[in-house]
Design a protein around this motif. Structure first.
Motif, PDB file in Angstrom:
ATOM      1  N   GLY A   1       0.687  -1.184  -0.062  1.00 48.98           N
ATOM      2  CA  GLY A   1      -0.180   0.123  -0.083  1.00 48.98           C
ATOM      3  C   GLY A   1       0.877   1.243   0.102  1.00 48.98           C
ATOM      4  O   GLY A   1       0.429   2.294  -0.694  1.00 48.98           O
ATOM      5  N   ILE A   2       2.036   1.448   0.848  1.00 48.90           N
ATOM      6  CA  ILE A   2       2.847   2.513   0.731  1.00 48.90           C
ATOM      7  C   ILE A   2       3.499   2.487  -0.610  1.00 48.90           C
ATOM      8  O   ILE A   2       3.485   3.693  -1.042  1.00 48.90           O
ATOM      9  CB  ILE A   2       4.116   2.242   1.681  1.00 48.90           C
ATOM     10  CG1 ILE A   2       3.515   2.024   3.288  1.00 48.90           C
ATOM     11  CG2 ILE A   2       5.086   3.292   1.683  1.00 48.90           C
ATOM     12  CD1 ILE A   2       4.520   1.699   4.048  1.00 48.90           C
ATOM     13  N   MET A   3       3.896   1.611  -1.121  1.00 51.41           N
ATOM     14  CA  MET A   3       4.674   1.531  -2.569  1.00 51.41           C
ATOM     15  C   MET A   3       3.590   2.298  -3.552  1.00 51.41           C
ATOM     16  O   MET A   3       3.844   2.930  -4.631  1.00 51.41           O
ATOM     17  CB  MET A   3       5.179   0.376  -2.908  1.00 51.41           C
ATOM     18  CG  MET A   3       5.989  -0.374  -1.927  1.00 51.41           C
ATOM     19  SD  MET A   3       6.516  -1.975  -2.505  1.00 51.41           S
ATOM     20  CE  MET A   3       8.081  -2.233  -1.768  1.00 51.41           C
ATOM     21  N   MET A   4       2.382   1.677  -3.537  1.00 51.83           N
ATOM     22  CA  MET A   4       1.318   2.114  -4.270  1.00 51.83           C
ATOM     23  C   MET A   4       0.961   3.633  -4.221  1.00 51.83           C
ATOM     24  O   MET A   4       0.666   4.091  -5.388  1.00 51.83           O
ATOM     25  CB  MET A   4       0.158   1.355  -4.593  1.00 51.83           C
ATOM     26  CG  MET A   4       0.243  -0.196  -4.927  1.00 51.83           C
ATOM     27  SD  MET A   4      -1.056  -1.153  -4.954  1.00 51.83           S
ATOM     28  CE  MET A   4      -1.970  -0.434  -6.361  1.00 51.83           C
ATOM     29  N   CYS A   5       1.178   4.057  -3.248  1.00 51.69           N
ATOM     30  CA  CYS A   5       0.787   5.578  -2.716  1.00 51.69           C
ATOM     31  C   CYS A   5       1.894   6.568  -3.648  1.00 51.69           C
ATOM     32  O   CYS A   5       1.484   7.801  -3.689  1.00 51.69           O
ATOM     33  CB  CYS A   5       0.703   5.823  -1.584  1.00 51.69           C
ATOM     34  SG  CYS A   5      -0.788   5.447  -0.723  1.00 51.69           S
ATOM     35  N   SER A   6       2.819   6.040  -4.357  1.00 50.91           N
ATOM     36  CA  SER A   6       3.584   6.744  -4.979  1.00 50.91           C
ATOM     37  C   SER A   6       3.127   7.359  -6.353  1.00 50.91           C
ATOM     38  O   SER A   6       3.489   8.444  -6.733  1.00 50.91           O
ATOM     39  CB  SER A   6       4.957   6.077  -5.626  1.00 50.91           C
ATOM     40  OG  SER A   6       4.609   4.962  -6.520  1.00 50.91           O
ATOM     41  N   ALA A   7       1.982   6.768  -6.636  1.00 49.80           N
ATOM     42  CA  ALA A   7       1.303   7.406  -7.702  1.00 49.80           C
ATOM     43  C   ALA A   7       0.690   8.804  -7.400  1.00 49.80           C
ATOM     44  O   ALA A   7       0.277   9.514  -8.325  1.00 49.80           O
ATOM     45  CB  ALA A   7       0.230   6.462  -8.150  1.00 49.80           C
ATOM     46  N   LEU A   8       0.556   9.247  -6.143  1.00 46.91           N
ATOM     47  CA  LEU A   8       0.184  10.457  -5.637  1.00 46.91           C
ATOM     48  C   LEU A   8       0.941  11.623  -6.464  1.00 46.91           C
ATOM     49  O   LEU A   8       0.368  12.711  -6.582  1.00 46.91           O
ATOM     50  CB  LEU A   8       0.028  10.706  -4.430  1.00 46.91           C
ATOM     51  CG  LEU A   8      -1.027   9.874  -3.757  1.00 46.91           C
ATOM     52  CD1 LEU A   8      -0.967   9.768  -2.063  1.00 46.91           C
ATOM     53  CD2 LEU A   8      -2.427  10.086  -3.993  1.00 46.91           C
ATOM     54  N   LYS A   9       2.152  11.369  -6.561  1.00 41.33           N
ATOM     55  CA  LYS A   9       2.988  12.598  -6.855  1.00 41.33           C
ATOM     56  C   LYS A   9       2.795  12.862  -8.302  1.00 41.33           C
ATOM     57  O   LYS A   9       3.182  13.887  -8.776  1.00 41.33           O
ATOM     58  CB  LYS A   9       4.588  11.907  -6.944  1.00 41.33           C
ATOM     59  CG  LYS A   9       5.015  10.854  -8.148  1.00 41.33           C
ATOM     60  CD  LYS A   9       6.451  10.501  -7.845  1.00 41.33           C
ATOM     61  CE  LYS A   9       6.737   9.538  -8.977  1.00 41.33           C
ATOM     62  NZ  LYS A   9       5.801   8.347  -9.068  1.00 41.33           N
ATOM     63  N   ASP A  10       2.165  12.119  -9.322  1.00 45.55           N
ATOM     64  CA  ASP A  10       1.811  12.343 -10.608  1.00 45.55           C
ATOM     65  C   ASP A  10       0.604  13.280 -10.743  1.00 45.55           C
ATOM     66  O   ASP A  10      -0.072  13.440 -11.828  1.00 45.55           O
ATOM     67  CB  ASP A  10       1.561  11.017 -11.322  1.00 45.55           C
ATOM     68  CG  ASP A  10       3.131  10.414 -11.422  1.00 45.55           C
ATOM     69  OD1 ASP A  10       3.958  10.999 -11.568  1.00 45.55           O
ATOM     70  OD2 ASP A  10       3.112   9.196 -11.376  1.00 45.55           O
TER      71      ASP A  10
END
Length: 439
Positions: free
Chosen positions: A355-364
């Motif tokens: 879940g932490i890793m997938m939240c990286s999409a927020l930067k886009d």
């Protein structure tokens, strides 16, 4: 293996794919025992043993199909939420028998096959704005993280007298302590970039679990083919109820699958510059075929699982990961007592880390643009708050349309978005009518 799955092209190898496949299975194995509690004898009249058999077969077939047709490291099984629709909406609110409900699932699968081969499902995915696709990915990350916290009993329901909806569990619970310890160890392994670190911790835990009383498999094919006997009852239902059943099944399955595919593919780096997934029609065809085949064996709608991202995080990049996961589900038919030895507290840290890793999409996502921020926010928080991928997407899509129309930017709205939003609104209206017993 190289010829079948193009391992070198995807920067992986057989060992990594096998570890990833087992990792995905370990995070999904709970469905083998959870599915009978939802669509088993208590709620639908189907024998629990028959549901276990159908769950394993549906998961194995669906996972093999998506791996072989698309060469993506995804996994499928009877979906959570979708099984609740089967038990509580079809069999409960509508009063359909299990065979009639399975017939509805079978028809839904056939309809999906038609939508897929005609390109309609792919067109819907490509109509979704790029920012919303990123929000879907991050929203699924939050969703599976809260699933992990819940499975570990770290996050619990409201305590007596507390003014909150959820609360933090007591640290005297050994499962909570084990999960927190696992979260710390897994985090360190991932940060240190230890290969297969996620899998090593999950597989290496020892809780001193009591061995099962019996090791004998109990295969039960009593529901095989029963969906075909349910067509008469299904089509004798009032037409309004029939439409409500099919719309609910279609929308929930379609957007659960679309959301999961986008989220998992984004984590694996498969999305192109427009946020589209190459070969998505093949992945969706696998989902449609698995749904119909699963209904024939006697289980609710089969869909792509968000837990696929755990195998992706462990290095899975091709259909070989899916092949291994599918084989594990097939073996679970004969070794189901062994599957029960893996505690949810052991797999919960994996879901939280992913879940932490997938939240990286927020930067886009451009949070400074309110036209983008509003629908993305509703998509992001809707999934964990409503405990539904579909409802999160629905609220995001509806708010997207409202914002664009309020700004007069009608040309920026893809025509298919009007249709999809209209169907979502119709789904909620029909749900309200069902609750009021008007349908």
């Amino acid at each position: 293996m190289e010829k079948l799955f193009h391992l070198k092209e995807h920067g992986t190898n057989v060992r990594t794919e096998i570890i990833a496949g087992i990792t995905t299975f370990l995070t999904m194995a709970y469905i083998i025992f959870l599915n009978p509690t939802v669509i088993g004898h208590k709620n639908t009249g189907m024998a629990d043993t028959a549901v276990v058999t159908a769950t394993c077969i549906g998961a194995a077939i669906g996972t093999w199909l998506i791996g072989w047709l698309s060469n993506y490291p995804m996994a499928q099984a009877p979906g959570l939420g979708l099984n609740a629709v089967f038990a509580y909406t079809l069999c409960g609110q509508f009063g359909l028998s299990a065979p009639a409900s399975l017939a509805a699932v079978f028809i839904g699968g056939v309809f999906f096959i038609f939508l897929t081969v005609t390109g309609a499902r792919k067109a819907i995915v490509e109509a979704i704005p790029y920012s919303l696709k990123k929000a879907i990915s991050a929203g699924i990350g939050l969703f599976i993280a809260i699933i992990g916290f819940s499975n570990a009993n770290i996050v619990i329901g409201q305590k007596s007298g507390a003014p909150t909806i959820v609360d933090l569990a007591s640290f005297e619970n050994p499962q909570v302590l084990l999960a927190l310890f696992g979260l710390i160890v897994t985090t360190v392994l991932v940060i240190k970039k230890v290969k297969a670190g996620i899998f090593q911790f999950c597989f290496g835990q020892d809780m001193g679990i009591t061995a099962p009383t019996t090791w004998a498999p109990n295969l039960d094919f009593s529901m095989f083919g029963k969906c075909f006997t349910g067509f008469g009852e299904l089509f004798s239902a009032p037409i309004a109820s029939l439409i409500a059943v099919l719309i609910t099944l279609v929308l929930v399955d379609m957007f659960d699958t679309i959301g999961t595919l986008i989220g998992a593919a984004d984590k694996a780096g498969y999305l192109d510059e427009n946020g589209n997934l190459p070969k998505i029609e093949r992945a969706m065809l696998a989902d449609a075929l698995a749904t119909s085949l699963g209904a024939i064996f006697g289980t609710s709608t089969v869909t792509t699982y968000v837990e696929s991202t755990s195998g992706i995080a462990a290095g899975g990049r091709t259909g070989l990961t899916s092949t291994v996961t599918g084989a594990c589900f097939a073996l679970a038919l004969f070794a189901s007592p062994l599957v029960g030895l893996v505690p949810t507290a052991a797999t919960a840290p994996i879901l939280i880390i992913v879940g932490i890793m997938m939240c990286s999409a927020l930067k886009d996502i451009d949070w400074g643009d309110m036209d983008v921020a509003f629908p993305c926010f509703f998509t992001l928080v809707g999934m964990p708050f409503f405990w539904s991928i579909t409802d999160g997407i629905a609220f995001g899509f509806i708010s997207y349309l409202v914002v664009k129309m309020a700004r007069g930017k009608f040309k920026e709205i893809h025509p298919l978005m009007y249709t999809v939003v209209g169907l979502f609104i119709l789904m909620y209206v029909l749900s309200a009518l069902q609750a009021l017993k008007i349908l």
